[in-house]
Design a protein around this motif. Structure first.
Motif, PDB file in Angstrom:
ATOM      1  N   TRP A 556       0.833  -1.224   0.000  1.00  0.00           N
ATOM      2  CA  TRP A 556       0.000   0.000   0.000  1.00  0.00           C
ATOM      3  C   TRP A 556       0.862   1.267   0.000  1.00  0.00           C
ATOM      4  O   TRP A 556       0.845   2.081   0.886  1.00  0.00           O
ATOM      5  CB  TRP A 556      -1.068  -0.010   1.087  1.00  0.00           C
ATOM      6  N   VAL A 604      -0.298   6.046   1.425  1.00  0.00           N
ATOM      7  CA  VAL A 604      -1.530   5.421   0.957  1.00  0.00           C
ATOM      8  C   VAL A 604      -1.862   5.887  -0.469  1.00  0.00           C
ATOM      9  O   VAL A 604      -3.025   6.026  -0.837  1.00  0.00           O
ATOM     10  CB  VAL A 604      -2.720   5.689   1.916  1.00  0.00           C
ATOM     11  N   THR A 606      -1.446   8.795  -1.791  1.00  0.00           N
ATOM     12  CA  THR A 606      -1.996  10.153  -1.867  1.00  0.00           C
ATOM     13  C   THR A 606      -0.894  11.185  -1.660  1.00  0.00           C
ATOM     14  O   THR A 606       0.223  10.848  -1.293  1.00  0.00           O
ATOM     15  CB  THR A 606      -3.036  10.374  -0.757  1.00  0.00           C
ATOM     16  N   PHE A 608      -1.813  13.757   0.430  1.00  0.00           N
ATOM     17  CA  PHE A 608      -2.343  14.498   1.577  1.00  0.00           C
ATOM     18  C   PHE A 608      -2.395  13.681   2.871  1.00  0.00           C
ATOM     19  O   PHE A 608      -2.749  14.204   3.917  1.00  0.00           O
ATOM     20  CB  PHE A 608      -3.744  15.039   1.271  1.00  0.00           C
ATOM     21  N   ARG A 645      -4.174  19.097   3.429  1.00  0.00           N
ATOM     22  CA  ARG A 645      -4.865  19.304   2.162  1.00  0.00           C
ATOM     23  C   ARG A 645      -5.279  20.764   2.074  1.00  0.00           C
ATOM     24  O   ARG A 645      -5.955  21.265   2.987  1.00  0.00           O
ATOM     25  CB  ARG A 645      -6.099  18.392   2.130  1.00  0.00           C
TER      26      ARG A 645
ATOM     27  N   MET B   1     -12.939  16.473  -2.674  1.00  0.00           N
ATOM     28  CA  MET B   1     -11.885  16.047  -1.749  1.00  0.00           C
ATOM     29  C   MET B   1     -12.368  14.850  -0.911  1.00  0.00           C
ATOM     30  O   MET B   1     -11.654  13.888  -0.719  1.00  0.00           O
ATOM     31  CB  MET B   1     -11.498  17.196  -0.828  1.00  0.00           C
ATOM     32  N   LYS B   4     -12.116  11.693  -2.725  1.00  0.00           N
ATOM     33  CA  LYS B   4     -10.746  11.172  -2.808  1.00  0.00           C
ATOM     34  C   LYS B   4     -10.358  10.463  -1.512  1.00  0.00           C
ATOM     35  O   LYS B   4      -9.742   9.405  -1.517  1.00  0.00           O
ATOM     36  CB  LYS B   4      -9.776  12.323  -3.105  1.00  0.00           C
ATOM     37  N   VAL B   5     -10.764  11.073  -0.382  1.00  0.00           N
ATOM     38  CA  VAL B   5     -10.459  10.465   0.925  1.00  0.00           C
ATOM     39  C   VAL B   5     -11.139   9.108   1.033  1.00  0.00           C
ATOM     40  O   VAL B   5     -10.537   8.113   1.449  1.00  0.00           O
ATOM     41  CB  VAL B   5     -10.906  11.402   2.077  1.00  0.00           C
ATOM     42  N   VAL B   8      -9.446   6.517  -0.985  1.00  0.00           N
ATOM     43  CA  VAL B   8      -8.229   6.042  -0.322  1.00  0.00           C
ATOM     44  C   VAL B   8      -8.576   5.001   0.732  1.00  0.00           C
ATOM     45  O   VAL B   8      -7.941   3.946   0.839  1.00  0.00           O
ATOM     46  CB  VAL B   8      -7.468   7.224   0.314  1.00  0.00           C
ATOM     47  N   ARG B  11      -9.387   1.819  -0.750  1.00  0.00           N
ATOM     48  CA  ARG B  11      -8.238   1.184  -1.383  1.00  0.00           C
ATOM     49  C   ARG B  11      -7.337   0.472  -0.378  1.00  0.00           C
ATOM     50  O   ARG B  11      -6.536  -0.358  -0.728  1.00  0.00           O
ATOM     51  CB  ARG B  11      -7.450   2.252  -2.148  1.00  0.00           C
ATOM     52  N   THR B  13      -5.741  -1.950   2.164  1.00  0.00           N
ATOM     53  CA  THR B  13      -5.835  -3.400   2.183  1.00  0.00           C
ATOM     54  C   THR B  13      -6.263  -3.891   3.558  1.00  0.00           C
ATOM     55  O   THR B  13      -6.394  -3.123   4.500  1.00  0.00           O
ATOM     56  CB  THR B  13      -4.465  -4.014   1.898  1.00  0.00           C
ATOM     57  N   SER B  16      -3.839  -2.778   6.289  1.00  0.00           N
ATOM     58  CA  SER B  16      -3.942  -1.433   6.846  1.00  0.00           C
ATOM     59  C   SER B  16      -5.173  -1.305   7.738  1.00  0.00           C
ATOM     60  O   SER B  16      -5.154  -0.603   8.738  1.00  0.00           O
ATOM     61  CB  SER B  16      -3.964  -0.399   5.728  1.00  0.00           C
ATOM     62  N   PHE B  19      -4.227  -2.745  10.954  1.00  0.00           N
ATOM     63  CA  PHE B  19      -3.363  -1.803  11.672  1.00  0.00           C
ATOM     64  C   PHE B  19      -4.202  -0.716  12.353  1.00  0.00           C
ATOM     65  O   PHE B  19      -4.004  -0.398  13.524  1.00  0.00           O
ATOM     66  CB  PHE B  19      -2.367  -1.189  10.679  1.00  0.00           C
TER      67      PHE B  19
END
Lengths: 735, 183
Positions: A556, A604, A606, A608, A645, B1, B4-5, B8, B11, B13, B16, B19
């Motif tokens: 990742w 990750v 990005t 930001f 950001r 925005m 996009k967050v 992420v 995305r 795995t 993560s 974690f």
């Protein structure tokens, strides 16, 4: 004959035409991240189409500038490269008598393996080429956390555990109040440990002028000598920036009243505040600039009589003193008045000291001046000279003398180092040098003594295909007035195997030592019926560190670093009773610390969000007494998330540290530290959020910080409560 | 925005997410507040009365009350530093006042404890390991009696654990050499 004359005239005319058809290029290389100059970047001009032997090259100076004169007109490809940055390539056209100015911005490479470090081998190299574990703290990270004292910047470094002002790298130090350091502190490669007690004075590090901090884990005496027993921390200050700018920062906050009525000793919250001003500008002498910073910090203390008022002044100037020669001079003056706090009264009065220390204070003055000269003698040899003078003076009111002055100590420490770095061939680099150090101490506690030490070191790095080997050793010789001379040879061996694709394997074995401080050797005092006597036969502590590790990308968008280590220690110094019923510092402990560490960081995918996490497990065994070493926590887990950001930024830091199992039981059993066995694991969360309006045209940022957000009460050391929940606001402007 | 967050987060795995879950679980431990005051501190205390004239000042260097967990005691310093005995005032603090008629003392304990021998001890020489003498013991009066143990239970503070020190009639000295032997 006539034809020969005609040919000569024609040649002369052609030469003149060619000489006139020339141009000039001036340029500067900067980092795309913060516009800082990149010194030492390689700049190459390749004629297009390529003509053999007509390629031109130069190196960017300390302020990032470069120039080419009298270049034949035509098309060229410009290639700029610097380790740690992406390569820059573009094509330009030069016209007759033309003058072209190039502003080149290089982008830092994203992951840690491509970062540049200078501490591990006393020269610039890629992090991936270093056969040891290294962590890097950026200036941005320090700025964002509103760090007040430098050691707090180390609290989230993998494998590092800060116990009050004492830094443990993988369990190296434990806790010895103000006497000696098993971690070597450097500033720009120059040692910065007090001449009398041998302690690191973190407060005299100029926080606003830090470029980055490199933390090298494991014994490092093969290059750095004494005190590099558990590791080396090198503070790199900012280089010549060739800009004029001013930065003002103010912060203010308060500690919340403790949650338990028994612990409230003040009728109002306890405040802390500070102001710092930094200014940098060219000074009109060559390309030298001058960076200065002033700061004042005040903390009333959440613990009674644990306050401070701190003044700090730092100045630095750097620039070129000749072709490929740079000079950097810097110095700091620091004054602090602080209250004295040793241990709490008891758990029911956890924020109040025992009555016998109430009203006690210490005044400290520390100052150093230092310089680094470097000369790229030719493309294969670099010469560096480092020198410093470090003055320390402190006095307190503990002694209850009629003058109000109790104990005092002064020390004057001089340091000089000469280093050569020779690129023998493209695969072999030889680093060698000599060091001379002089120390004068005058103290009513430690008596008046002087010592001097001399050292020589040699390191050879050789690359065989994908395997990079490092072999080195340092020889130290120390003479203390009217005491035994001291000799130490510290060898090391390191291997790095490049697996490709940013992955590498490493293995190293190295040795470390710590010469006893003059304070440990010569303290002579009496307190509470106990006589502390000198021990001039005290030997150096020694260590051997072994490590196997790997760095590799993870799925990742991150990078992982995994290591397994074992550190052996001999002759560790502890205060012990003598047969005569007195106390002296003695070489008593043989210890072994084994463990492993996993460090992950990721963006990750990005631009930001950054996530970081690390876990360190150590098994710190005292082989002399067959018990766990004092003040060593077996498990450290750190996690951070940073979001940035547009104008918004926020971050969360979390740390878990298991409770230390062993401590000074004598102090608790003897009633000196009441309820000293009260300790818990550490679970602390720090939160920050704010806005930076620079992108909107207003160079102002404001940030709200809550440290210990869940109001968790814990100790890092027996009888000494760690900071309770506190709130602060940080306002900063740059113009 | 926000999109996009969210992208992420989707995305990330399983590793993560695991974690983040682990970190959040540890995070919650921070809510239990850690250390806290103790409601009633167990302990005991009382008064030491000096019922006869003090010895010469050059043999009175240090005066302490020591509570031994076992009897007979072997050595004050080694038993105190090993946790087998407690001392008041603490070792690094100044001595109890000397050449006075009486003095109070108190011990604060971390937990319930039993002490088989309580003594007032005096350092008469410069060797902090050896030069100690018992000048008073709990259960003795004018040099006569037997050691009396003190049992402190949890959440209880015992008062009235008093001593009489008679320098002319000292109790037996289980610590070995004494100032009188030295003389």
């Amino acid at each position: 004959m006539i034809s020969k004359i005609c040919l000569l005239i024609l040649s002369a005319l052609l030469f003149q035409i060619a000489a006139e058809a020339q141009a000039r290029i001036d340029g500067v290389v900067r980092s795309a991240e913060d516009s800082s100059a990149i010194a030492g970047a390689g700049v190459v001009l390749e004629p297009r189409p390529a003509i053999k032997a007509a390629k031109l090259g130069t190196i960017a100076s300390s302020n990032g500038s470069f120039s080419f004169e009298m270049i034949p007109v035509g098309k060229y490809r410009v290639i700029v490269s610097m380790i740690g940055f992406t390569r820059y390539t573009s094509t330009i056209s030069l016209t007759d008598h033309g003058r072209l100015t190039l502003n080149i911005y290089l982008h830092p490479l994203p992951f840690q393996t491509q970062q540049v470090v200078v501490t591990a081998s006393k020269r610039r190299q890629l992090l991936a080429d270093v056969p040891a574990s290294i962590s890097i703290i950026s200036a941005k990270s320090i700025e964002r956390r509103n760090i007040i004292s430098f050691e707090d910047a180390l609290r989230y470094v993998p494998g590092v555990n800060v116990i009050q002002d004492q830094v443990n790298i993988r369990g190296s130090s434990g806790y010895a109040r103000g006497v000696g350091s098993r971690v070597l502190l450097l500033i720009n490669g120059i040692p910065l440990l007090a001449g009398d007690t041998g302690e690191a004075v973190w407060e005299s590090i100029p926080l606003s002028d830090i470029e980055r901090v490199e933390v090298v884990k494991g014994a490092g005496s093969a290059l750095y000598g004494s005190s590099a027993l558990g590791g080396v921390i090198d503070v790199i200050t900012k280089d010549n920036m060739d800009v004029t700018s001013t930065d003002a920062k103010v912060y203010g906050g308060f500690y919340e009243q403790p949650g338990y009525a028994q612990w409230r000793w003040s009728s109002h919250p306890r405040y802390f505040q500070g102001i710092s001003l930094s200014h940098v500008q060219p000074i009109g002498i060559g390309n030298f600039d001058l960076a200065t910073s002033l700061s004042y910090k005040r903390d009333d203390g959440y613990i009674q009589n644990d306050y401070f008022r701190r003044y700090n002044m730092f100045a630095e100037s750097s620039g070129s003193v000749g072709p490929n020669q740079t000079l950097k001079g810097f110095g700091d003056f620091f004054y602090q008045h602080s209250g004295n706090f040793l241990y709490w009264q008891d758990i029911n009065h956890a924020l109040q000291p025992a009555s016998n220390t109430l009203g006690q204070w210490v005044n400290s003055t520390r100052a150093y001046i230092a310089g680094v000269y470097s000369n790229i003698v030719n493309d294969r040899f670099l010469l560096a000279v480092r020198g410093s003078y470090y003055f320390n003076h402190w006095f307190d009111n503990f002694g209850q003398t009629p003058t109000g002055i109790g104990d005092s100590s002064s020390s004057n420490l001089g340091y000089l180092e000469l280093q050569g770095t020779w690129t023998y061939d493209p695969n072999t680099i030889i680093t060698f040098g000599g060091v001379e150090e002089l120390d004068f101490m005058n103290s009513n506690l430690f008596t008046s003594k002087q010592s001097n030490s001399t050292a020589f070191y040699l390191q050879i790095e050789r690359k065989f295909g994908n395997l990079r080997t490092t072999l080195g050793a340092r020889y130290d010789y120390e003479r203390i007035q009217r005491a035994t001379d001291f000799l130490q040879l510290s060898p090391k061996l390191g291997l790095v195997y490049d697996l490709g694709g940013e992955a590498s394997l490493r293995a190293s074995i190295g040795s470390g030592f710590r010469a006893p401080s003059l304070a440990e050797t010569y303290t002579s005092t009496e307190t509470g019926g106990i006589s502390i006597i000198p021990n001039p036969n005290l030997l150096a502590e020694r260590s051997v560190a072994e490590e196997i590790g790997a760095r590799f990308p993870v799925s990742w968008y991150g990078i992982a670093d995994v290591s397994v280590f074992q550190n052996d220690y001999w002759n560790m110094i502890e205060p012990e009773f003598t047969t005569g019923g007195q106390v002296s510092f003695q070489n008593v402990t043989r210890a072994r610390i084994r463990g492993y560490e996993v460090d992950l960081s990721s963006d990750v995918g990005t631009d930001f969000l950054t996530l970081k996490a690390s876990y360190t497990y150590i098994y710190p065994l005292d082989l002399t007494n067959h018990e766990i070493l004092k003040y060593r926590s077996r498990k450290l887990f750190y996690a951070s998330a940073d979001f940035e950001r547009w104008i918004y930024r926020a971050s969360v830091d979390f740390r878990y540290i298991s409770a230390f199992e062993n401590y000074d039981r004598q102090l608790v059993n003897a009633g000196i530290v009441r309820n000293g066995n009260e300790r818990v694991p550490t679970y602390v969360t720090d939160v920050r959020a704010g806005v930076d309006l620079t992108a909107m045209g207003f160079p102002v940022s404001i940030e709200f910080v809550v440290n210990n957000a869940f109001e968790y009460y814990y100790v890092e050391m027996i009888g000494d409560m760690a900071p309770i929940r506190n709130y602060s606001v940080v306002l900063e402007t740059k113009f | 925005m926000e999109y996009k967050v969210l992208k992420v987060l989707l995305r990330t795995t399983i590793h993560s997410r695991l974690f983040l879950l682990m970190t959040f679980s540890l995070f919650l431990f921070g809510c239990n507040h850690g250390l806290a005051p103790i409601t009633v501190q167990p302990g005991f205390g009382g008064t030491v009365r000096f019922v006869s004239a003090w010895p010469p000042a050059d043999s009175v260097l240090n005066l302490r009350v020591v509570a031994f967990r076992d009897y007979p005691p072997q050595n004050i310093i080694t038993e105190v530093t090993s946790g087998s005995a407690l001392v008041y005032p603490p070792i690094a603090a100044s001595s109890l006042p000397t050449f006075v008629d009486s003095v109070t003392y108190s011990f604060t304990l971390d937990s319930a404890s039993t002490f088989k021998y309580l003594a007032v001890v005096m350092q008469y020489g410069s060797n902090i390991l050896q030069d100690w003498e018992v000048v008073g013991a709990y259960g003795y009066s004018h040099g006569a009696g037997t050691p009396k143990q003190v049992i402190v239970s949890q959440n209880n503070f015992l008062n009235g654990i008093d001593f009489d020190v008679d320098f002319k009639n000292l109790p037996p000295n289980p610590l070995g050499a004494s100032v009188s032997d030295r003389r």
